[in-house]
Write a protein that holds these residues in place. Structure first.
Motif, PDB file in Angstrom:
ATOM      1  N   ASP A  16       0.804  -1.219   0.000  1.00 30.39           N
ATOM      2  CA  ASP A  16       0.000   0.000   0.000  1.00 30.39           C
ATOM      3  C   ASP A  16       0.837   1.269   0.000  1.00 30.39           C
ATOM      4  OD1 ASP A  16      -2.298  -1.486  -0.051  1.00 30.39           O
ATOM      5  OD2 ASP A  16      -2.624  -1.416   2.111  1.00 30.39           O
ATOM      6  N   SER A  17       2.119   1.175   0.347  1.00 27.93           N
ATOM      7  CA  SER A  17       2.975   2.367   0.359  1.00 27.93           C
ATOM      8  C   SER A  17       3.855   2.449  -0.888  1.00 27.93           C
ATOM      9  CB  SER A  17       3.856   2.370   1.614  1.00 27.93           C
ATOM     10  OG  SER A  17       4.746   1.276   1.612  1.00 27.93           O
ATOM     11  N   MET A  18       3.649   1.535  -1.846  1.00 27.82           N
ATOM     12  CA  MET A  18       4.449   1.521  -3.071  1.00 27.82           C
ATOM     13  C   MET A  18       3.889   2.481  -4.105  1.00 27.82           C
ATOM     14  SD  MET A  18       5.259  -2.555  -3.574  1.00 27.82           S
ATOM     15  CE  MET A  18       6.454  -3.393  -2.532  1.00 27.82           C
ATOM     16  N   THR A  19       4.694   2.750  -5.129  1.00 29.34           N
ATOM     17  CA  THR A  19       4.217   3.539  -6.261  1.00 29.34           C
ATOM     18  C   THR A  19       3.198   2.702  -7.034  1.00 29.34           C
ATOM     19  OG1 THR A  19       5.892   2.697  -7.786  1.00 29.34           O
ATOM     20  CG2 THR A  19       6.488   4.618  -6.445  1.00 29.34           C
ATOM     21  N   PRO A  20       2.347   3.324  -7.853  1.00 27.95           N
ATOM     22  CA  PRO A  20       1.352   2.560  -8.618  1.00 27.95           C
ATOM     23  C   PRO A  20       1.964   1.438  -9.453  1.00 27.95           C
ATOM     24  CG  PRO A  20       0.825   4.895  -8.705  1.00 27.95           C
ATOM     25  CD  PRO A  20       2.159   4.778  -8.019  1.00 27.95           C
ATOM     26  N   VAL A  21       3.120   1.691 -10.087  1.00 32.04           N
ATOM     27  CA  VAL A  21       3.753   0.661 -10.917  1.00 32.04           C
ATOM     28  C   VAL A  21       4.295  -0.472 -10.044  1.00 32.04           C
ATOM     29  CG1 VAL A  21       5.645   0.159 -12.512  1.00 32.04           C
ATOM     30  CG2 VAL A  21       4.311   2.259 -12.787  1.00 32.04           C
ATOM     31  N   GLU A  22       4.953  -0.126  -8.934  1.00 32.71           N
ATOM     32  CA  GLU A  22       5.453  -1.153  -8.011  1.00 32.71           C
ATOM     33  C   GLU A  22       4.303  -1.991  -7.471  1.00 32.71           C
ATOM     34  OE1 GLU A  22       9.417   1.046  -6.134  1.00 32.71           O
ATOM     35  OE2 GLU A  22       7.457   1.301  -5.176  1.00 32.71           O
ATOM     36  N   ARG A  23       3.158  -1.347  -7.223  1.00 33.74           N
ATOM     37  CA  ARG A  23       2.003  -2.072  -6.699  1.00 33.74           C
ATOM     38  C   ARG A  23       1.488  -3.089  -7.710  1.00 33.74           C
ATOM     39  NH1 ARG A  23      -1.562   2.071  -5.591  1.00 33.74           N
ATOM     40  NH2 ARG A  23      -0.017   2.744  -4.062  1.00 33.74           N
ATOM     41  N   MET A  24       1.587  -2.765  -8.985  1.00 29.17           N
ATOM     42  CA  MET A  24       1.164  -3.725 -10.022  1.00 29.17           C
ATOM     43  C   MET A  24       2.020  -4.987  -9.976  1.00 29.17           C
ATOM     44  SD  MET A  24       0.512  -0.997 -13.132  1.00 29.17           S
ATOM     45  CE  MET A  24       0.207  -2.245 -14.400  1.00 29.17           C
ATOM     46  N   VAL A  25       3.318  -4.800  -9.789  1.00 25.70           N
ATOM     47  CA  VAL A  25       4.221  -5.954  -9.674  1.00 25.70           C
ATOM     48  C   VAL A  25       3.894  -6.736  -8.410  1.00 25.70           C
ATOM     49  CG1 VAL A  25       6.616  -6.708  -9.493  1.00 25.70           C
ATOM     50  CG2 VAL A  25       6.044  -4.716 -10.909  1.00 25.70           C
ATOM     51  N   SER A  43       9.436 -11.991 -18.277  1.00 22.28           N
ATOM     52  CA  SER A  43       8.096 -12.588 -18.163  1.00 22.28           C
ATOM     53  C   SER A  43       7.294 -11.916 -17.051  1.00 22.28           C
ATOM     54  CB  SER A  43       8.214 -14.087 -17.891  1.00 22.28           C
ATOM     55  OG  SER A  43       8.820 -14.743 -18.979  1.00 22.28           O
ATOM     56  N   LEU A  44       7.939 -11.682 -15.916  1.00 24.26           N
ATOM     57  CA  LEU A  44       7.227 -11.032 -14.816  1.00 24.26           C
ATOM     58  C   LEU A  44       6.797  -9.624 -15.222  1.00 24.26           C
ATOM     59  CD1 LEU A  44       6.169 -10.893 -11.975  1.00 24.26           C
ATOM     60  CD2 LEU A  44       8.472 -10.356 -11.159  1.00 24.26           C
ATOM     61  N   ALA A  45       7.644  -8.932 -15.947  1.00 26.86           N
ATOM     62  CA  ALA A  45       7.294  -7.591 -16.421  1.00 26.86           C
ATOM     63  C   ALA A  45       6.095  -7.649 -17.359  1.00 26.86           C
ATOM     64  CB  ALA A  45       8.490  -6.965 -17.131  1.00 26.86           C
ATOM     65  N   GLN A  46       6.107  -8.645 -18.226  1.00 27.61           N
ATOM     66  CA  GLN A  46       5.009  -8.778 -19.189  1.00 27.61           C
ATOM     67  C   GLN A  46       3.697  -9.118 -18.489  1.00 27.61           C
ATOM     68  OE1 GLN A  46       5.736 -11.740 -22.181  1.00 27.61           O
ATOM     69  NE2 GLN A  46       3.681 -11.583 -23.069  1.00 27.61           N
ATOM     70  N   PHE A  47       3.728 -10.092 -17.580  1.00 31.33           N
ATOM     71  CA  PHE A  47       2.508 -10.525 -16.903  1.00 31.33           C
ATOM     72  C   PHE A  47       1.957  -9.464 -15.954  1.00 31.33           C
ATOM     73  CE2 PHE A  47       4.167 -15.070 -17.516  1.00 31.33           C
ATOM     74  CZ  PHE A  47       3.427 -15.222 -18.697  1.00 31.33           C
ATOM     75  N   SER A  48       2.836  -8.652 -15.388  1.00 30.71           N
ATOM     76  CA  SER A  48       2.381  -7.602 -14.468  1.00 30.71           C
ATOM     77  C   SER A  48       2.092  -6.291 -15.192  1.00 30.71           C
ATOM     78  CB  SER A  48       3.420  -7.370 -13.360  1.00 30.71           C
ATOM     79  OG  SER A  48       4.652  -6.934 -13.911  1.00 30.71           O
ATOM     80  N   ARG A  49       2.253  -6.316 -16.519  1.00 33.17           N
ATOM     81  CA  ARG A  49       1.982  -5.149 -17.368  1.00 33.17           C
ATOM     82  C   ARG A  49       2.860  -3.962 -16.982  1.00 33.17           C
ATOM     83  NH1 ARG A  49      -4.673  -5.380 -17.790  1.00 33.17           N
ATOM     84  NH2 ARG A  49      -4.782  -7.511 -18.627  1.00 33.17           N
ATOM     85  N   THR A  50       4.125  -4.266 -16.690  1.00 29.44           N
ATOM     86  CA  THR A  50       5.083  -3.207 -16.370  1.00 29.44           C
ATOM     87  C   THR A  50       6.267  -3.336 -17.330  1.00 29.44           C
ATOM     88  OG1 THR A  50       6.136  -4.596 -14.666  1.00 29.44           O
ATOM     89  CG2 THR A  50       4.361  -3.125 -13.952  1.00 29.44           C
ATOM     90  N   SER A  51       7.464  -3.116 -16.856  1.00 28.93           N
ATOM     91  CA  SER A  51       8.655  -3.216 -17.697  1.00 28.93           C
ATOM     92  C   SER A  51       9.783  -3.877 -16.918  1.00 28.93           C
ATOM     93  CB  SER A  51       9.108  -1.820 -18.157  1.00 28.93           C
ATOM     94  OG  SER A  51       9.527  -1.056 -17.037  1.00 28.93           O
ATOM     95  N   ASP A  52      10.826  -4.304 -17.647  1.00 28.00           N
ATOM     96  CA  ASP A  52      11.988  -4.904 -16.982  1.00 28.00           C
ATOM     97  C   ASP A  52      12.564  -3.937 -15.949  1.00 28.00           C
ATOM     98  OD1 ASP A  52      11.434  -6.665 -19.016  1.00 28.00           O
ATOM     99  OD2 ASP A  52      13.514  -6.864 -19.690  1.00 28.00           O
ATOM    100  N   ALA A  53      12.678  -2.677 -16.320  1.00 26.95           N
ATOM    101  CA  ALA A  53      13.244  -1.670 -15.416  1.00 26.95           C
ATOM    102  C   ALA A  53      12.378  -1.499 -14.167  1.00 26.95           C
ATOM    103  CB  ALA A  53      13.386  -0.335 -16.137  1.00 26.95           C
ATOM    104  N   SER A  54      11.052  -1.569 -14.354  1.00 29.73           N
ATOM    105  CA  SER A  54      10.136  -1.432 -13.218  1.00 29.73           C
ATOM    106  C   SER A  54      10.289  -2.599 -12.253  1.00 29.73           C
ATOM    107  CB  SER A  54       8.687  -1.355 -13.711  1.00 29.73           C
ATOM    108  OG  SER A  54       8.494  -0.201 -14.494  1.00 29.73           O
ATOM    109  N   VAL A  55      10.429  -3.811 -12.780  1.00 31.97           N
ATOM    110  CA  VAL A  55      10.612  -4.991 -11.927  1.00 31.97           C
ATOM    111  C   VAL A  55      11.931  -4.874 -11.164  1.00 31.97           C
ATOM    112  CG1 VAL A  55      10.951  -7.486 -11.898  1.00 31.97           C
ATOM    113  CG2 VAL A  55       9.193  -6.483 -13.374  1.00 31.97           C
TER     114      VAL A  55
END
Length: 287
Positions: A16-25, A43-55
């Protein structure tokens, strides 16, 4: 019992204290724990609809240098969480039978302690014990239910001749913070870590040179970011007051750990104080 350093519990508590993108992961990981150890970062980036850098940023937020070390921790935690999946925190519902209330509250409290032991930083506990050993003056700061935890700390450490006091309202906290200095310990209790009065007192004590210890939920709060020593608890995701009860029990357990750590290490020096306080109270009970 939950294993030490359970990363899945940390993700749950920090979500709950993460950024919106971190929360998606985080949400994808918590919903698909079994498959995560087998996924590449892509794969985790793809499934969580984020990016490699975000993961990768997500991993670093949790204290890992890279994706591989993060996955190793996930793998170690999955088995433990699988065993406990059927034993989740249970909220109290209106109209619950009293036997159900007794069972659920008791279980939630026990689980709060167990989960806290699995995420608390043992090196931070050691630093806190040393700081409390080295000082003769401890000031506890907490508002509301956190203030009750502070009062428990005051009662315990007073018994071993530490000069300490618990301040539970904003005005008295600011006054007390102003009077602290080098060598003193300011102990802050706040589940959220964002209580305004607590943060104001923290700023004052740090300017004065006092050592600050924070007891708070495992999250990215301002209190956790700024305190010298951070002791984290794990709290349940429930809506009725059973959640606050669990966090209070976990915090009281940490206070007990710190007191026992100091008393054990200093026992030859503080034995006389424990005996004196025990004897005077025992005398009252006989009257």
């Amino acid at each position: 019992m939950a294993i030490q350093n359970n990363i899945l519990l940390k993700i749950r508590d920090m979500k709950d204290s993460m950024t919106p993108v971190e929360r998606m992961v985080a949400e994808y990981i918590l919903a698909n724990t079994e498959e995560i150890p087998h996924l590449s970062i892509k794969s985790l980036a793809q499934f969580s609809r984020t990016s490699d850098a975000s993961v990768l940023r997500f991993c670093k937020t949790l204290g890992y240098s890279g994706y591989r070390s993060f996955i190793v921790s996930i793998s170690a935690s999955v088995g433990s969480m699988d065993e406990e999946q059927k034993d989740e925190y249970t909220d109290i519902q209106p109209g619950d039978d009293l036997n159900v209330v007794v069972s659920n509250i008791s279980y939630n409290n026990m689980k709060s302690i167990e989960d806290t032991l699995s995420i608390i930083d043992r090196s931070a506990v050691a630093k806190a014990v040393q700081a409390l050993r080295d000082t003769n003056r401890i000031v506890f700061f907490g508002i509301g239910a956190s203030g009750l935890v502070c009062m428990d700390g005051e009662q315990k450490f007073s018994r071993i001749n530490k000069m300490c006091h618990a301040y539970t309202d904003g005005h008295s906290q600011l006054t007390a913070a102003t009077l602290l200095g080098k060598g003193d310990v300011a102990f802050f209790v706040s589940n959220s870590g964002d209580t305004i009065e607590i943060l104001e007192a923290l700023e004052i004590t740090q300017r004065a040179g006092a050592t600050s210890i924070a007891l708070t939920k495992f999250n990215k709060s301002e209190l956790a970011d700024k305190a010298d020593i951070v002791l984290s608890i794990s709290t349940p995701e429930v809506t009725i007051r059973s959640g606050a009860m669990g966090s209070r029990i976990a915090m009281l357990t940490v206070i007990d750990i710190l007191f026992a750590g100091v008393a054990s290490a200093e026992y030859p020096n503080i034995k006389k104080y424990l005996l004196k306080t025990h004897n005077i109270l025992a005398g009252k009970h006989r009257r």
